[in-house]
Design a protein around this motif. Structure first.
Motif, mmCIF file in Angstrom:
data_model
loop_
_atom_site.group_PDB
_atom_site.id
_atom_site.type_symbol
_atom_site.label_atom_id
_atom_site.label_comp_id
_atom_site.label_asym_id
_atom_site.label_seq_id
_atom_site.Cartn_x
_atom_site.Cartn_y
_atom_site.Cartn_z
ATOM 1 N N VAL A 1 0.815 -1.217 0.000
ATOM 2 C CA VAL A 1 0.000 0.000 0.000
ATOM 3 C C VAL A 1 0.848 1.266 0.000
ATOM 4 C CG1 VAL A 1 -2.000 -1.082 1.076
ATOM 5 C CG2 VAL A 1 -0.219 -0.090 2.524
ATOM 6 N N LYS B 1 -5.651 -5.509 11.282
ATOM 7 C CA LYS B 1 -6.670 -6.064 10.396
ATOM 8 C C LYS B 1 -7.856 -5.111 10.389
ATOM 9 C CE LYS B 1 -9.727 -9.136 11.427
ATOM 10 N NZ LYS B 1 -10.439 -10.351 11.863
ATOM 11 N N ILE C 1 -10.520 0.438 4.548
ATOM 12 C CA ILE C 1 -11.271 -0.761 4.186
ATOM 13 C C ILE C 1 -12.748 -0.434 4.329
ATOM 14 C CG2 ILE C 1 -11.558 -3.227 4.581
ATOM 15 C CD1 ILE C 1 -8.677 -2.297 3.888
ATOM 16 N N THR D 1 -8.748 -8.131 6.069
ATOM 17 C CA THR D 1 -7.706 -7.406 5.342
ATOM 18 C C THR D 1 -6.564 -7.054 6.285
ATOM 19 O OG1 THR D 1 -9.418 -6.508 3.893
ATOM 20 C CG2 THR D 1 -7.260 -5.446 3.845
ATOM 21 N N ILE E 1 -2.844 -5.588 7.120
ATOM 22 C CA ILE E 1 -1.821 -4.637 6.688
ATOM 23 C C ILE E 1 -0.657 -4.744 7.663
ATOM 24 C CG2 ILE E 1 -1.274 -2.230 6.198
ATOM 25 C CD1 ILE E 1 -4.277 -1.765 5.751
ATOM 26 N N ALA F 1 -10.654 -2.033 -0.562
ATOM 27 C CA ALA F 1 -9.753 -1.067 0.062
ATOM 28 C C ALA F 1 -9.512 0.057 -0.925
ATOM 29 C CB ALA F 1 -8.428 -1.726 0.450
ATOM 30 N N TRP G 1 5.787 -11.094 3.259
ATOM 31 C CA TRP G 1 5.308 -9.775 3.615
ATOM 32 C C TRP G 1 6.343 -8.985 4.406
ATOM 33 C CZ3 TRP G 1 5.552 -10.414 8.782
ATOM 34 C CH2 TRP G 1 5.102 -11.603 9.364
ATOM 35 N N THR H 1 2.695 -4.348 3.375
ATOM 36 C CA THR H 1 2.018 -5.389 2.608
ATOM 37 C C THR H 1 0.566 -5.512 3.054
ATOM 38 O OG1 THR H 1 4.053 -6.664 2.310
ATOM 39 C CG2 THR H 1 1.982 -7.840 1.999
ATOM 40 N N LEU H 2 -0.338 -5.544 2.093
ATOM 41 C CA LEU H 2 -1.757 -5.802 2.351
ATOM 42 C C LEU H 2 -2.089 -7.159 1.745
ATOM 43 C CD1 LEU H 2 -4.746 -3.356 1.956
ATOM 44 C CD2 LEU H 2 -4.865 -5.650 0.987
#
Length: 460
Positions: free
Chosen positions: A114, A400, A218, A337, A339, A143, A372, A376-377
């Motif tokens: 991201v 998350k 998100i 999700t 991150i 997202a 990751w 990183t997502l």
């Protein structure tokens, strides 16, 4: 072609060109589509839909008399769209069509950074932006990443989908209000802040610093847009949700309104006690990197804290686990999700249909591995087994945002909410999983810190 005078058969019923009733329902004509009937009483299908939605939003009945057209609500500015016209089979979903009209990049796949994703001008929002719509969401969440230049601000907006935001870079403020802008709340933020946009409140983000602001959020927009198929209802709806936002001055305080400590899950099999993670009822986290965490029990010496923000149905939590360790394998519904905030490592995932021991069963080709690092997502696919491994130099911390495994507001459908929380305990995991982690950890110069006791089956 005009109807003939002969009787005809349709769907197993005999018809003679006249109106019929079925099971006590009002009469309807089989000779013309519903759209033509609507147009005959003075509306287009889109106008008729907007009138119906306005009635739903206000709780009022929709009039169908001669004055109905005059009472139809005005279109939003910029004008939004109905995705019911034209009627077409096997076309793209309403949400996919919405994405096309947004005019910014849409990134798909398994994982993405991201901090590096390329952005384009986003006219509706008034910033640079891009959408991220990964396979693991199963179409339930999305997202977006946005960048606001120094001195810039986003356009005010409201929407009836939930939204949870993380500040990746920069500093600024957000204004939130319901109805009268003179009653708006304003709160300041900088890198690491996490906060919701309360359901259907007006809000805008302002860059008060000297550097660009980068945000990632998100939302559950895909579900809502596909369900209602009309963006006037999504973005131009006057309905207020006072339980979600009451306008009190301390609404965005960083002090939790309530805290619930962890209740450990019973993994002995003696009871069905599910337990729950620690929960904080809070609507603003000033720095997710520094937020206090509590024992979690998903791995070895791991900590977490679940954040109940704005009474959202979407879940949210921050978690951290030590270097040289990994978490239990588990599976759940879609849209979780993740991150990465700190550390480096990898996640291993596979479809639950191939069982709990894919390597032992010769199905290793279906196992996917995602590496990751910070930024990183990644989204584990629907009901895929997955677990996270820290072979880096520092504790791995992630947040998350989104997902549906919410202990406070569960869904009835098990498609998105899995009450079983199916997991594979360490003694039951595929032996190759442990070997892969040890190999990758050694290659990175790390030390294996998983105690041998966790791999031994508990005595009854």
């Amino acid at each position: 072609m005009a109807n003939s005078n002969h009787d005809h058969e349709h769907d197993g019923h005999a018809h003679d060109g006249h109106e019929h009733t079925h099971d006590g329902l009002p009469p309807h004509s089989h000779g013309e589509p519903t759209g033509n009937a609507i147009e005959k009483i003075g509306f287009t299908r889109s106008q008729f839909l907007r009138m119906c939605l306005a009635g739903v939003a206000s709780g009022a009945a929709v009039p169908l008399g001669a004055q109905a057209q005059a009472q139809a609500p005005k279109a939003s500015k910029p004008r939004t769209d109905s995705y019911d016209d034209p009627v077409a089979f096997n076309g793209p979903s309403a949400y996919r069509r919405f994405l096309q009209k947004e005019g910014i990049p849409v990134y798909e796949g398994g994982a993405i950074d991201v901090n590096k994703v390329e952005l384009k001008p986003w006219k509706r929002v008034g910033a640079l932006g891009a959408y991220i719509f990964l396979e693991g969401t199963a179409g339930t969440v999305d997202a977006w990443v946005a960048e606001i230049p120094p001195g810039g601000e986003t356009n005010p907006e409201r929407h009836i989908f939930e939204e949870q935001t993380l500040v990746l870079a920069g500093k600024g403020r957000t204004q939130v209000w319901q109805g009268d802008p003179s009653n708006m709340l304003t709160f300041e933020w900088e890198r690491g802040a996490v906060f919701p946009s309360p359901l259907n409140t007006w809000h805008r983000h302002i860059n008060t610093g000297k550097d660009p602001v980068r945000l990632v959020a998100i939302t559950n927009a895909p579900l809502l847009i596909d369900m209602f198929r009309h963006t006037d209802f999504i973005f131009d709806n006057d309905y207020a949700f006072p339980e979600r936002f009451d306008g009190r001055k301390d609404y965005f305080s960083a002090t939790p309104q309530a805290f619930f400590p962890t209740v450990p899950r019973d993994r002995s099999g003696k009871t069905k006690e599910r337990g729950h993670h620690s929960h904080s009822l809070v609507n603003f986290v000033p720095n997710i990197w520094k937020w206090k965490l509590y024992p979690a029990g998903q791995g070895v010496e791991d900590d977490d804290n679940h954040l109940a923000m704005a009474r959202n149905s979407m879940a949210c939590h921050v978690e951290q686990f030590p270097t040289g360790t990994y978490e239990r394998c588990h599976r759940h519904g879609p849209g979780s999700t993740i991150i990465l905030l700190d550390g480096s490592g990898f996640s291993m995932m596979w479809p639950h249909e191939i069982g709990t021991t894919p390597f032992k069963d010769g199905k290793q080709q279906q196992v996917q591995l995602f590496e990751w690092k910070e930024g990183t997502l990644v989204v584990p696919p629907l009901q895929w087994f997955h677990q996270h491994f820290n072979n880096g130099k520092v504790p791995a911390r992630f947040v998350k945002l989104g997902g549906w495994n919410n202990d406070l507001y569960p869904f009835t459908t098990t498609l998105v909410s899995d009450p079983g929380r199916t997991e594979i305990d360490y003694p039951d995991e595929d032996p190759r999983v442990r070997e892969i982690f040890a190999e990758r950890l050694a290659a990175a110069g790390g030390q294996f810190k998983m105690p041998e006791s966790v791999f031994k089956r508990r005595s009854g």
